[in-house]
Scaffold this motif. Structure first.
Motif, PDB file in Angstrom:
ATOM      1  N   GLN A  76      31.964  42.118  43.434  1.00 37.64           N
ATOM      2  CA  GLN A  76      32.588  40.986  44.118  1.00 37.64           C
ATOM      3  C   GLN A  76      31.653  39.780  44.174  1.00 37.64           C
ATOM      4  O   GLN A  76      32.104  38.647  44.349  1.00 37.64           O
ATOM      5  CB  GLN A  76      32.953  41.393  45.557  1.00 37.64           C
ATOM      6  CG  GLN A  76      34.202  42.237  45.668  1.00 37.64           C
ATOM      7  CD  GLN A  76      35.454  41.397  45.587  1.00 37.64           C
ATOM      8  OE1 GLN A  76      35.904  41.046  44.497  1.00 37.64           O
ATOM      9  NE2 GLN A  76      36.016  41.055  46.724  1.00 37.64           N
ATOM     10  N   GLU A  96      41.477  42.021  43.046  1.00 37.32           N
ATOM     11  CA  GLU A  96      40.605  42.963  43.749  1.00 37.32           C
ATOM     12  C   GLU A  96      41.088  44.383  43.552  1.00 37.32           C
ATOM     13  O   GLU A  96      42.273  44.623  43.306  1.00 37.32           O
ATOM     14  CB  GLU A  96      40.564  42.650  45.257  1.00 37.32           C
ATOM     15  CG  GLU A  96      39.812  41.395  45.629  1.00 37.32           C
ATOM     16  CD  GLU A  96      39.672  41.243  47.128  1.00 37.32           C
ATOM     17  OE1 GLU A  96      40.303  42.053  47.865  1.00 37.32           O
ATOM     18  OE2 GLU A  96      38.949  40.346  47.579  1.00 37.32           O
ATOM     19  N   GLN A 105      35.762  43.510  41.918  1.00 42.62           N
ATOM     20  CA  GLN A 105      36.481  42.360  41.393  1.00 42.62           C
ATOM     21  C   GLN A 105      37.086  42.734  40.046  1.00 42.62           C
ATOM     22  O   GLN A 105      36.424  43.354  39.217  1.00 42.62           O
ATOM     23  CB  GLN A 105      35.515  41.183  41.232  1.00 42.62           C
ATOM     24  CG  GLN A 105      36.151  39.911  40.726  1.00 42.62           C
ATOM     25  CD  GLN A 105      35.152  38.762  40.618  1.00 42.62           C
ATOM     26  OE1 GLN A 105      35.516  37.656  40.247  1.00 42.62           O
ATOM     27  NE2 GLN A 105      33.889  39.021  40.926  1.00 42.62           N
TER      28      GLN A 105
END
Length: 749
Positions: A76, A96, A105
């Motif tokens: 992320q 996500e 991610q």
């Protein structure tokens, strides 16, 4: 009613079929990585926490149909700058994906259609920010480390997929001015080129090196002569482990072996590179966990490296079979008694999670017990199989199975089809076996012992009886599933103790009832002894420890509790004998080694031997193995009131720190803290400190750039009373100045 039941069963079967179809769809891969090619540039500024990366992935469509999209997962904390498909810039979208407690991610990229079996390449440019250093991702001016589970590179298949993450050959190039970079594979043009399957990783730092036996050891720069001695020993262990595995699985092309010292990430191994704790080099001898980690990492050079591992239950091979071979190596190198202790540790680790385990063929890295299960239970299963078919037959079967450079759990199970019932139970079911033994009953000239198997598969076991005069007797028995059995011992002497499955071959839900009369209610013998010790029942702890050591005489962790119990009971000579026995062990645990030195320091202190007290206390501190042992050693040393030899630069550092704390200047405090380290500690001080006074008590220089500083700290925070106590700081030299890298002990009350 009958018609309704039939319809319900049909409906239920349909749901099960649908669920299975959905599960298969969930874990079926579209893309297989053929190669990673990653270039990274570390920041040059001390305050910059961002690394620039370009990653090219060569991909093959392994699905049955054409593919028009590529989905990749990454941290992320990665800021995606650009994506190319081939040489053409491509548009992308982001999303996500929840993965247990982590969130990955997702990068969605549309591509020109690639037929089944076709290939393409995707290049991703991104910036990765590391806010706080951790065991899997660290970024500082003096060192950096990025391991696979930091999700630092993009990849199509999640690290948590049931059939395993992506493993492929990789090339890693890192620009890190002033640092040495280490990864796995051969070095060419400043890059690491790993020809075998693996997951990309690297570490950067400042090390001294030793090369021996085909292995290179990277250890902290500026250490004493002891560092080089430990480095040579580590290289020897790696070389011996490679020879051992070669005899079992056959030779592979030469793989550089590297052992890398680090504060974080110890136990990780990939492609012949193994990370170990840097404190290993400060100890008087190698410890058991480090030796196991090296042997385990060497085994993975074959399993998952030169030999591709795939399919459901891959962890049983990648982790479990590697752990089995590592333990077998320890047995060949140090003896059966030492290996039995390691097996006891593995058994106890598995016993701690057995009540919530899942079938090995289904468990994934999303489960918090994954490694405890696949490594430890897996190693037990392979040992049991080798025992049943014979070690030579087992090794020959494995060599045949991996000869093509690929292996799966399904293939290995097929190679040992005669043991189908055992393997189906071991890999496809949770552990429900509990072997029990009854008290011996005399009948004429024989003693009969009742047995029970609560599990779902046959158990062929040895039953060991001990007579009143200390004579051991052994009988063999096969106990049917969910059934009872019996063995008889013909002897005129009274039988005082019996144990079923004395070799502890079978994974069980409870080990405490393997012995009659029952000695503990815990499956973990170390925990059973420690509970008594923690209750200050030292006489009980002595009896329990002595009982464990009769069957596991080299169990140094238990011997430490025995020695500490003796000391508490005033039996100083007995305690000293046991502490010295641990120090003399071939490969004790690091915690045992530390506590043995604490115990010897305590004994020396009681008899006024100040020099010996200081020597043993320093050994325990430098072992850096356990909070309690380090604190106890410092307490003993402080009683000597030896004047501290403190470098002026360290005195100046704490003067600046105290002034910044009292001034409540967050920026000034942060300037004294190593980037990415102890951020919460510094933030907790800033803004609420009325008094902060540091008195340096002792300094332990670990190497040229690292020092442990013991202090007496007096503080007053807003709305609180004055507090005082011991704080131990780890300082790291950056350029010409010190910065705070960790708070190892904080006993301020």
């Amino acid at each position: 009613m009958h018609k309704f039941a039939s319809l319900f069963l049909i409906f239920l079967a349909a749901l099960v079929s649908l669920a299975r179809a959905q599960t298969d769809a969930r874990i079926t891969a579209t893309w297989k990585v053929q190669k990673y090619d990653i270039s990274a540039t570390l920041p040059q500024s001390d305050t910059d926490r961002t690394m620039s990366v370009r990653a090219r992935l060569d991909l093959k469509n392994v699905s049955p149909g054409a593919a028009t999209t590529v989905t990749m997962r990454i941290s992320q904390n990665a800021e995606i700058i650009a994506v190319k498909v081939g040489e053409s810039t491509a548009e992308f979208t982001k999303g996500e994906e929840k993965a247990g407690s982590s969130t990955l991610q997702k990068i969605f990229v549309r591509i020109p259609s690639v037929p089944s079996g076709g290939t393409t390449s995707v290049t991703v440019d991104y910036r990765l920010t590391v806010k706080d250093n951790s065991g899997v991702a660290a970024l500082s001016p003096s060192a950096a480390q990025f391991l696979p589970l930091s999700f630092w590179y993009p990849t199509p298949n999640s690290w948590f997929f049931a059939r395993g993450a992506d493993y492929a050959p990789f090339k890693v190039s890192v620009t890190a001015p002033g640092s040495t970079v280490v990864s796995s594979g051969s070095i060419a043009g400043g890059s690491f080129d790993q020809k075998f399957n693996g997951q990309p990783f690297f570490a950067a730092g400042d090390w001294d090196t030793v090369e021996a036996g085909g292995a290179t050891v990277y250890f902290p720069k500026g250490g004493n002569a002891n560092y080089s001695i430990r480095a040579s020993e580590l290289a020897g262990i790696a070389a011996d482990a490679r020879s051992f595995i070669t005899k079992i699985l056959g030779p592979i092309s030469d793989v550089p072996l590297r052992i890398v010292a680090s504060r974080r990430g110890s136990g990780f191994g990939g492609g012949g590179t193994i990370i170990i704790d840097e404190s290993v080099f400060r100890r008087a001898k190698l410890d058991a966990q480090t030796v196991l980690s090296i042997a385990d990492g060497v085994a993975k050079t074959w399993l998952g490296g030169a030999i591709s591992v795939s399919g459901d239950g891959d962890g049983a091979i990648r982790e479990g079979l590697a752990r089995y071979f590592a333990t077998q190596f320890i047995e060949s190198k140090f003896g059966t008694n030492v290996a039995d202790v390691e097996r006891a540790r593995q058994r106890s680790a598995y016993a701690g999670i057995v009540s919530r385990d899942a079938p090995i063929s289904q468990v994934t890295a999303l489960d918090d017990f994954y490694y405890s299960e696949v490594a430890n239970k897996g190693a037990m299963i392979w040992r049991l199989l080798a025992k049943k078919v014979g070690e030579n037959t087992f090794n020959a079967g494995l060599r045949s199975t991996v000869a093509d450079g690929e292996v799966s759990l399904t293939e290995i199970r097929g190679a040992f089809a005669a043991e189908k019932d055992l393997l189906d139970y071991s890999f496809d079911q949770i552990t429900d076996m509990n072997l029990q033994v009854g008290l011996p009953q005399q009948k004429g000239v024989s003693w009969r012992v009742a047995l029970r198997n609560a599990g779902s598969v046959d158990a062929t076991v040895s039953v060991v009886a001990l007579t009143a005069n200390g004579e051991p007797m052994v009988a063999q028995a096969t106990i049917r599933p969910k059934s009872f059995g019996e063995v008889a011992f013909k002897t005129p002497n009274k039988i005082t103790r019996v144990e079923v499955d004395a070799e502890k071959l079978y994974p069980q839900s409870d080990y405490s009832d393997d012995v009659a009369p029952r000695e503990f209610t815990e499956s973990d013998p170390l925990l059973a002894v420690k509970r008594l010790f923690d209750k200050q029942d030292f006489a009980g702890a002595e009896r329990a420890a002595s009982s464990v050591l009769r069957t596991l005489p080299r169990f140094d962790d238990v011997r430490i509790l025995l020695a500490r119990s003796y000391l508490a009971l005033g039996r100083q000579a007995d305690a000293e004998r046991e502490f010295k026995a641990v120090v003399d062990e071939k490969v004790p645990s690091s915690q045992s080694l530390a506590w043995a030195n604490v115990g010897l320091a305590d004994i020396a202190s009681r008899s006024g031997q100040n020099a010996q007290t200081e020597k043993y206390a320093a050994e325990a501190i430098l072992a850096d193995a356990e909070y309690g042992a380090s604190l106890s050693a410092r307490t003993l040393r402080s009683k000597l009131n030896t004047p501290a030899k403190v470098d002026d630069s360290i005195t100046a550092f704490f003067g600046s720190f105290d002034r910044a704390a009292v001034a409540n200047k967050k920026a000034d405090l942060q300037a004294l803290v190593a980037p990415g380290e102890v951020g919460r500690f510094a933030s907790g001080i800033a803004g609420q400190t009325e008094q902060w006074k540091t008195q340096v008590v002792a300094v332990d220089n670990l190497d040229a750039n690292t020092a442990l500083v013991e202090t007496h700290l007096t503080v007053k925070l807003l709305n609180r009373e004055v507090e005082a106590g011991t704080a131990v700081y780890r300082l790291r030299r950056f350029g010409s100045g010190w910065k705070l890298a960790a708070v190892d002990i904080f006993e301020v009350r």
